[in-house]
Each structure stands twice: as C-alpha cells, then as structure tokens.
Design an enzyme around this catalytic site. Structure first.
Site, mmCIF file in Angstrom:
data_model
loop_
_atom_site.group_PDB
_atom_site.id
_atom_site.type_symbol
_atom_site.label_atom_id
_atom_site.label_comp_id
_atom_site.label_asym_id
_atom_site.label_seq_id
_atom_site.Cartn_x
_atom_site.Cartn_y
_atom_site.Cartn_z
ATOM 1 N N ASP A 212 56.226 -22.734 -31.398
ATOM 2 C CA ASP A 212 55.163 -23.725 -32.483
ATOM 3 C C ASP A 212 56.034 -24.974 -32.785
ATOM 4 O OD1 ASP A 212 52.844 -24.215 -33.949
ATOM 5 O OD2 ASP A 212 53.779 -23.544 -35.655
ATOM 6 N N HIS B 64 50.725 -26.184 -33.381
ATOM 7 C CA HIS B 64 49.220 -25.903 -33.795
ATOM 8 C C HIS B 64 48.640 -27.083 -34.607
ATOM 9 C CE1 HIS B 64 51.366 -24.748 -37.756
ATOM 10 N NE2 HIS B 64 50.476 -25.424 -38.316
ATOM 11 N N SER C 56 52.008 -28.532 -42.462
ATOM 12 C CA SER C 56 52.559 -28.164 -41.214
ATOM 13 C C SER C 56 53.193 -29.352 -40.302
ATOM 14 C CB SER C 56 51.684 -27.493 -40.121
ATOM 15 O OG SER C 56 51.351 -26.105 -40.796
#
Length: 481
Positions: free
Chosen positions: A242, A209, A324
């Site tokens: 992910d 992402h 992230s």
C-alpha cells in the site's frame, strides 16, 4: 478493522482489540465438499478475492484465486488516507497466488465475538477521499449563517515565539512539504488523499489506494498548502505494501524533502503529529502518541480484489478519510510512518456515510516505506520478500500453519524455495520469526514484509508436538501480478 473507500460504509469495529479466541473452521472454497482442504493464501501478498456478506448472514465462499491481487481477509483495516467513504471488506475463502511465497485462508469476519480482531490481526478501514473542499466550504457557510460582528481590538503582547520542537514549529516546517492529492480514473471516479515530498526531483510518497484510480490513464494532481497545483503521474505502486510514488510534472526547484526518521527506534508513548486532508479539509494537523508498535493490520479497499498487510505503528492522533498517504511525524518533525488505515465504527459523519477516527490509527513504518519507494523509483515495480510456502489464514492464535495443499493445485512448499531449503514441510506451524511471535498467517505476512529479499531470519516452528528452529534466507518476487 474495516476498509474505507469512496461510496461505502465501514462495518462496526471494536474500540479496543479483544482477547484472542479459538479459531472457527475456515470456509471452504466454492464448490468444495465437506472435509476438503481449506483454501490457502500467500503470506507476502494481499488476500485473494472474497465474497461480501451482511452482518448476521451466512458466509459465502469463493474459490481460491491464484492471480494477483488476492482478496482481503474478512474485516480488513481501512486505509487512512483517501477521502472516500468507507466500506467493510469482509472476505473469506480466497487464496493467494503460490508465487507470492505463502498462501493463507482469510481470517474471520467481524461480529464473531472478537470485536474485529482477527487472530490479533486488525482489519482496518482505508481512509479514502472524495469530498474535496466542499465540506470545508459547507461548514464555514453554516458557521457564518447567523451573521458576524466585526470587533476592533488593539494588538499587544509583542511577537509570539514558538520554540523548535513545539507542535506549531514542527507543523510550520513540515506543511510546505505536504500535498493534497486528487486522483481520478478515466471515468471520473476518484478521491482525495495526502502525500509528502520525498526528494528534490519531484517524487511524492503516498498510499497505493490514494492513487489507484489514476494508475491506468486517469488524472492526478498535487496541491501544496500555498495553493500551487501540479499535474502528476504515477511512477510506481505497490498493492501489497500500500505504497505508491508519484512525480510532479514541471516540479519546482525549491522542493524541501521531509526528513525521514527511524521507525525501529520509535517507542510507545512517543509524541506523534499527523498531517493530511481529513474529509477534504487540506493541511490539517493533529497530534497524539505512539499507542503500539508491530500491530498486525490487514487493510483493503473493500472491492475484494485489493488488500495489504502491515506490521503497523498504532497512533491515537486523529486520522480520518483524506489522511491516507500523509506523514506521521515524531516530535522533531521526522517522518516515522505513512498514515494508512483506521479502526472505526460504522457510523458516518457529516451525512457522508464515512466513518471517522476513534483514536485507532495505523501507519506503515517509514523504514519499510522508504525501501519500497526507492525500489519503485528505481524500477517502477515493487519487490516482495517471501518464504516460498503457503500458510493458512484461519482464525487462530497458535501460529501460521503451512497448508497441506497450495493454491490452485500448486505445491504448498515451493520446491527448491527458501522454506524447502530450510527444511519446512506441510503441516508445520510457524510460531516465531526471529524474536517476533507469530500467531496467524496474516501476522507472518506482515512480518515477512518488514524484511528485504536476501535477509536471513530464524524460524521457530512446531512439528509433531515438538519445537524446532531453522535458519531461512528470504526469497523475492517482483511485481504485484
């Protein structure tokens, strides 16, 4: 848990997982009549498309979408690495493509007295970037608004020695091998995240992402703590896991890959160190401990078309939008996970509308991420393990039930597939995978994805009120679509 991405707010989430409750009835696909079979979803891929809803509003539903990617389950976990604003990813009614091996109904949305716990599957928010360095500059400017006074003092005490194993020593060794990633689509939309050096050839591992906006013709760059910036390209990305790998263009010859640890050996209470760019503040180091292992977490970017499941490492190290894709390290500086998602409240910080850390962060175990990264470097495509059966995503704590009907009219158990060969049938309720208790479809998905195609597992299931076991060899699917 709620999913965070740029421009959206993360829905409220509980400060601690509440005890499981009885499962409410699953919402029916759009146009379905009362009494019709619930939508099914695939247990080794992300959830199908879903409909958003306001808190307290009646649920809407959508027909199962056999295409990839499926919509995220209601209240999915937020990614922990991009710097974008967070938004709730409440979805329902969608089904995953049958080719993914299992289908399931989406778990219930937040606000049902379960505090965001979906059959023990947390819905976390993606921590996406987008603030860049502007926030850091603003904070510095505001702190200096009252003027400053220069005070001269003599230096004394000699040099400070920091022994190996201290947080300072670990950070000093790891920071040069971490990067702040800026990704933007061809239209200019994007955000900020983190990544770390995987090998000397210039491959950087991060979250899918984080770089998703730059996959199709976008712009991608990676900046090291010393200020050196490199253009990069996406080598491969795995929507369901992910995980993504990018490669630096004109990579320097002195890259130092971070040492990868063994996430299976991690114990609750072990010290953790997280590195990232929370709210655009690059090269930030935070500490904590491993709060839990094998935490079932469903995460989504909140658009209704992208989601992932993980059996996560939970940490209380502060993880915020921008973290992230960054490394979660142990006390020796080994990478044990990739920071990916957070459980968060809906209150944003610094006027951005983004939610921040409340001490519930989730990382993809490095053993799984390493396998995925190597496959992406080798072929450019992810490889997923599957059992070849559709399971319900209903809110339940009793197990993962194989549905009576597959997605899009397909068979609930793939003829000749792993589940079929193992003797599993529609209506069977899977309660264990090896020694791991399975309390829902999403939990089964996360556990399947910790394995590789070809692995042999023991499935415990219930049929007609009796418990049975069977051996099953996991199949495989290549790609996200």
């Amino acid at each position: 848990m709620s999913t965070e991405n740029e421009g959206t707010a993360v829905p409220p989430a509980p400060s601690a997982p509440p005890p499981p409750a009885d499962a409410p009835a699953a919402s029916a696909p759009q146009g379905a009549h009362p009494g019709s079979a619930p939508a099914a979803a695939d247990p080794y891929g992300p959830p199908a498309a879903h409909a958003h809803h306001d808190a307290g509003a009646g649920e809407s539903s959508s027909a199962p979408d056999p295409s990839w990617p499926p919509p995220p389950p209601p209240s999915t976990p937020a990614y922990g690495g991009d710097g974008g604003a967070g938004h709730g990813a409440a979805g329902h009614g969608g089904g995953w493509g049958a080719g993914w091996g299992t289908t399931h109904q989406q778990p219930p949305k937040n606000g049902r007295g379960r505090g965001g716990l979906v059959a023990a599957v947390l819905v976390a928010a993606l921590v996406a970037g987008g603030l860049g360095g502007g926030l850091g500059y603003t904070l510095a400017r505001e702190n200096d608004s009252g003027g400053s006074t220069t005070v001269s003092s003599s230096t004394s005490g000699g040099n400070v020695k920091r022994d190996p194993g201290t947080v300072a020593a670990v950070a000093a060794a790891a920071l040069p091998s971490t990067v702040t990633i800026e990704a933007a689509s061809s239209s200019g939309e994007g955000g900020t995240g983190t990544g770390f050096v995987f090998d000397k050839q210039g491959h950087i591992v991060t979250n899918n992402h984080v770089v998703a906006d730059a996959v199709d013709g976008g712009n991608l760059s990676a900046t090291f703590p010393d200020g050196k910036k490199y253009e990069a390209e996406v080598v491969g990305n795995a929507q369901g896991y992910d995980v993504a790998v990018i490669k630096l263009k004109n990579a320097p010859s002195d890259l130092k890959p971070l040492t990868l640890g063994n996430s299976d050996d991690v114990a609750v209470g072990d010290s953790t160190i997280a590195i990232g760019a929370p709210f655009g503040l690059s090269n930030t180091v935070t500490t904590g401990i491993i709060s839990a292992k094998n935490r079932p977490v469903a995460s989504s970017d909140g658009t209704g078309s992208k989601a992932s499941y993980m059996s996560a490492l939970q940490t209380d190290a502060s993880i915020n939008p921008g973290n992230s894709g960054g490394p979660l390290l142990d006390a020796q500086g080994n990478v044990i996970g990739i920071n990916s998602a957070i459980q968060s409240t809906s209150n944003g910080g610094f006027g951005t509308g983004q939610a921040g850390s409340i001490g519930l962060g989730f990382a993809i175990p490095i053993n799984q991420a390493k396998y995925v990264a190597q496959e992406l470097i080798r072929t450019g495509k992810p490889v997923y393990a599957k059992i070849g059966a559709s399971v319900s995503l209903e809110d339940t704590t009793n197990g993962a039930k194989i549905t009576e009907q597959g997605v899009g009219g397909t068979e609930p158990v793939d003829p000749g597939g792993p589940a079929d060969k193992a003797g599993l049938k529609p209506g069977d309720v899977i309660t264990k995978l090896d020694d791991r208790v399975i309390d829902s479809g999403p939990t089964l998905i996360g556990e399947i994805w910790t394995h590789k195609p070809g692995d042999e597992v023991t499935i415990t299931y219930e049929r007609g009120g009796k418990e049975h076991t069977t051996e099953l060899t996991l199949g495989s699917r290549v790609g996200d679509s």
